[in-house]
Design an enzyme around this catalytic site. Structure first.
Site, PDB file in Angstrom:
ATOM      1  N   LYS A  21       0.815  -1.202  -0.008  1.00 44.32           N
ATOM      2  CA  LYS A  21      -0.019  -0.057   0.059  1.00 44.32           C
ATOM      3  C   LYS A  21       0.944   1.321  -0.019  1.00 44.32           C
ATOM      4  O   LYS A  21       0.614   2.219  -0.690  1.00 44.32           O
ATOM      5  CB  LYS A  21      -1.058   0.042   1.180  1.00 44.32           C
ATOM      6  CG  LYS A  21      -1.894   1.126   1.372  1.00 44.32           C
ATOM      7  CD  LYS A  21      -3.122   0.647   1.990  1.00 44.32           C
ATOM      8  CE  LYS A  21      -2.945   0.588   3.493  1.00 44.32           C
ATOM      9  NZ  LYS A  21      -2.653   1.980   4.472  1.00 44.32           N
ATOM     10  N   SER A  22       1.913   1.340   0.928  1.00 43.59           N
ATOM     11  CA  SER A  22       2.552   2.449   1.205  1.00 43.59           C
ATOM     12  C   SER A  22       3.323   2.781  -0.218  1.00 43.59           C
ATOM     13  O   SER A  22       3.415   3.953  -0.883  1.00 43.59           O
ATOM     14  CB  SER A  22       3.824   2.161   1.969  1.00 43.59           C
ATOM     15  OG  SER A  22       3.165   2.030   3.247  1.00 43.59           O
ATOM     16  N   GLY A  95      -5.219   7.556   5.570  1.00 44.47           N
ATOM     17  CA  GLY A  95      -4.371   8.742   6.157  1.00 44.47           C
ATOM     18  C   GLY A  95      -2.901   8.880   5.418  1.00 44.47           C
ATOM     19  O   GLY A  95      -2.695  10.086   5.272  1.00 44.47           O
ATOM     20  N   ASP A 319       1.969  -1.266  11.778  1.00 38.56           N
ATOM     21  CA  ASP A 319       0.531  -2.037  11.370  1.00 38.56           C
ATOM     22  C   ASP A 319       0.396  -3.393  11.388  1.00 38.56           C
ATOM     23  O   ASP A 319      -0.576  -3.937  11.427  1.00 38.56           O
ATOM     24  CB  ASP A 319       0.525  -1.764   9.517  1.00 38.56           C
ATOM     25  CG  ASP A 319       0.499  -0.184   9.406  1.00 38.56           C
ATOM     26  OD1 ASP A 319       0.203   0.550  10.078  1.00 38.56           O
ATOM     27  OD2 ASP A 319       1.037   0.241   8.127  1.00 38.56           O
ATOM     28  N   LYS A 346      -4.680   5.318  14.662  1.00 41.47           N
ATOM     29  CA  LYS A 346      -4.847   4.600  13.362  1.00 41.47           C
ATOM     30  C   LYS A 346      -6.146   4.729  12.799  1.00 41.47           C
ATOM     31  O   LYS A 346      -7.061   5.600  13.482  1.00 41.47           O
ATOM     32  CB  LYS A 346      -4.356   3.258  13.530  1.00 41.47           C
ATOM     33  CG  LYS A 346      -2.909   3.387  13.781  1.00 41.47           C
ATOM     34  CD  LYS A 346      -1.875   3.879  12.511  1.00 41.47           C
ATOM     35  CE  LYS A 346      -0.323   4.060  12.631  1.00 41.47           C
ATOM     36  NZ  LYS A 346       0.234   4.650  11.952  1.00 41.47           N
ATOM     37  N   ARG A 350      -6.227   1.252  18.033  1.00 48.85           N
ATOM     38  CA  ARG A 350      -6.018  -0.089  17.777  1.00 48.85           C
ATOM     39  C   ARG A 350      -5.735  -0.824  19.097  1.00 48.85           C
ATOM     40  O   ARG A 350      -5.691  -1.963  19.247  1.00 48.85           O
ATOM     41  CB  ARG A 350      -4.937  -0.330  16.677  1.00 48.85           C
ATOM     42  CG  ARG A 350      -5.437  -0.352  15.282  1.00 48.85           C
ATOM     43  CD  ARG A 350      -4.535  -0.355  14.172  1.00 48.85           C
ATOM     44  NE  ARG A 350      -5.251  -0.397  12.862  1.00 48.85           N
ATOM     45  CZ  ARG A 350      -4.569  -0.256  11.895  1.00 48.85           C
ATOM     46  NH1 ARG A 350      -3.179  -0.123  11.661  1.00 48.85           N
ATOM     47  NH2 ARG A 350      -5.204  -0.104  10.796  1.00 48.85           N
TER      48      ARG A 350
END
Ligand code: S3P
Length: 437
Positions: A21-22, A95, A319, A346, A350
């Site tokens: 994803k990043s 985010g 994560d 987050k 979390r």
């Protein structure tokens, strides 16, 4: 949508999880402001990255899907080539998209309204508003959360900024603003955070200086340079692979091979933490693809033991803590997680979500402001609230495979933000998972 998971064992298969994803977000961002056509192979077609693509489409960037395997062409227009978008930019649940794009767009000569979904609109943005305002950005926000308005500016001024918390998003927002600033912008961080931005800037031909010292790292770049299109191969996302790693570890008679997983040392903390717990994990066929280290990750059933997880571990596995907590619940003994207060801001809080979920499954767990203490034991059947957080949904789906009876996880629709196809892939390795409306 909810998951219903029944006890499962003898998991097996060679699988490739969704793209990182990043790296996917950054390949769209840098592709858009590079000169020429950037070809991206294996991009994550999750809702978060699609939000980034749609934002750039609104700013006049052509992004073409080539085929079903996630290959895209991004027709970059250079650092000054973006057009004013019509209407707000909706970054959905992301985010990363919000903070990085705010950095890039706060130096533009037009007004941009940025917003997000219910979860994103409750996440702290003063962490980027503060440094970007120091650079001369004119940002309006009612309460330090989205929506925000980026007002037009003639130019930004470079700053030397030290990030107050371990955050790759804050570091990246300042560096992206620095591209449009007069002078040399520097960012110092005292904790290691993922370095995809600096790797990718370098890959696009932009000079970034790095000075490392025992206290941390300072990155700097000169504003007003040029980026040049390139080919990018997006590795499989270690954060997504982690769910299947823990699945294989905790279920008996299991062996899963995860192919082409990114193992970038600035974010691969889940591997050493699980190894410390006694995990049988082998990194095979290590190589570097497009500037990022990758490996095939072989994971086998293991007897796990609790361990201490400190801030330095958390920074490298930010994560993966929810699924590490599930592994800890299946381990013998106590696992104490400290220095994890960033988890509270987050997609959900979390620490709270994990503690509530483990309790719902009969696990002994104490909540602390900066973490939790988990006593390993039996996972019971039960119903878990995901708080609409993708990683909480997937972590507790994995807990379900070793529970004494069925586990239901509520509110799982956001899994598609980071891992479309999670359910099908889980079934393909033998996890008895159903998605119910
Ligand atoms: C990300 C950075 C991390 C991480 C997020 C992705 C990134 O957030 O949790 O999922 O791509 O830069 P923080 O920078 O807030 O720690």
């Amino acid at each position: 949508m909810k998951f219903s998971v029944a006890p499962s064992f003898s998991l097996s298969g060679n699988i490739k999880v969704a793209g990182d994803k990043s790296i996917s977000h950054r390949s769209v961002i840098f592709g858009a402001i590079a000169e020429g056509v950037t070809r991206v192979a294996g991009i994550l077609e999750g809702e978060d990255v699609i939000a980034t693509m749609n934002a750039f489409r609104k700013m006049g960037i052509e992004i073409e899907k080539q085929d079903e395997s996630g290959d895209y062409l991004i027709h970059g227009k250079g650092l000054n080539g973006l057009q004013a978008p019509e209407g707000p930019l909706d970054m959905g649940n992301s985010g990363t998209a919000f903070r990085l794009m705010a950095g890039l767009l706060c130096g533009q000569p037009w007004t941009t309204l940025m917003t997000g979904d219910e979860s994103l609109n409750q996440r702290p943005m003063e962490r980027i508003i503060t440094p970007l305002s120091l650079m001369g950005a004119k940002i309006e926000s009612e309460n330090g959360m989205p929506p925000i308005i980026l007002n037009p500016v003639d130019s930004l001024t470079a700053i030397n900024y030290t990030t107050p918390m371990a955050s790759a998003q804050v570091k990246s927002a300042v560096l992206l603003a620095g591209l449009n600033a007069r002078g040399r912008t520097s960012v110092t961080e005292h904790a290691v955070t993922r370095d995809h931005t600096e790797r990718m800037l370098t890959g696009f031909g932009y000079e970034v200086d790095t000075i490392e010292n025992p206290q941390g790292k300072t990155l700097s770049l000169e504003g007003g340079g040029r980026l040049f299109a390139r080919d990018i191969h997006v590795p499989a996302d270690l954060s997504s692979a982690a769910f299947f790693m823990v699945a294989a570890l905790i279920s008996r008679d299991s062996e899963i091979l995860l192919e082409k997983v990114g193992i970038n040392p600035t974010r691969n903390g889940v591997i050493p933490v699980l190894l410390r717990m006694g995990a049988d994990i082998l990194l095979e066929n290590k190589r570097t693809v497009g500037g990022e280290p990758i490996a095939d990750v072989r994971v086998k059933s293991s007897s796990l033991t609790g361990c201490s997880i400190l801030k330095s571990d958390v920074d490298l596995a930010i994560d993966e803590i929810p699924v590490i907590a599930v592994a800890a619940a299946c381990a013998e003994g106590v696992t104490r997680i400290t220095g994890a207060e960033e988890l509270r801001v987050k997609e959900s809080d979390r620490i709270h979500s994990v503690v509530q979920g483990l309790r719902a499954l009969g696990v002994e767990v104490d909540e602390q402001p900066d973490g939790m203490t988990i006593t390993g034991g039996k996972i019971h059947s039960g119903s878990v609230e995901s708080y609409h957080d993708h990683r909480i949904s997937m972590a507790f789906a994995i807990a379900g495979i070793v529970a004494c009876g069925p586990v239901e996880v509520l509110g799982c629709e956001n899994v598609a933000t980071s891992f479309p196809g999670f359910g099908d892939l889980a079934r393909s390795v033998g996890i008895d998972l159903q998605q119910l409306e």
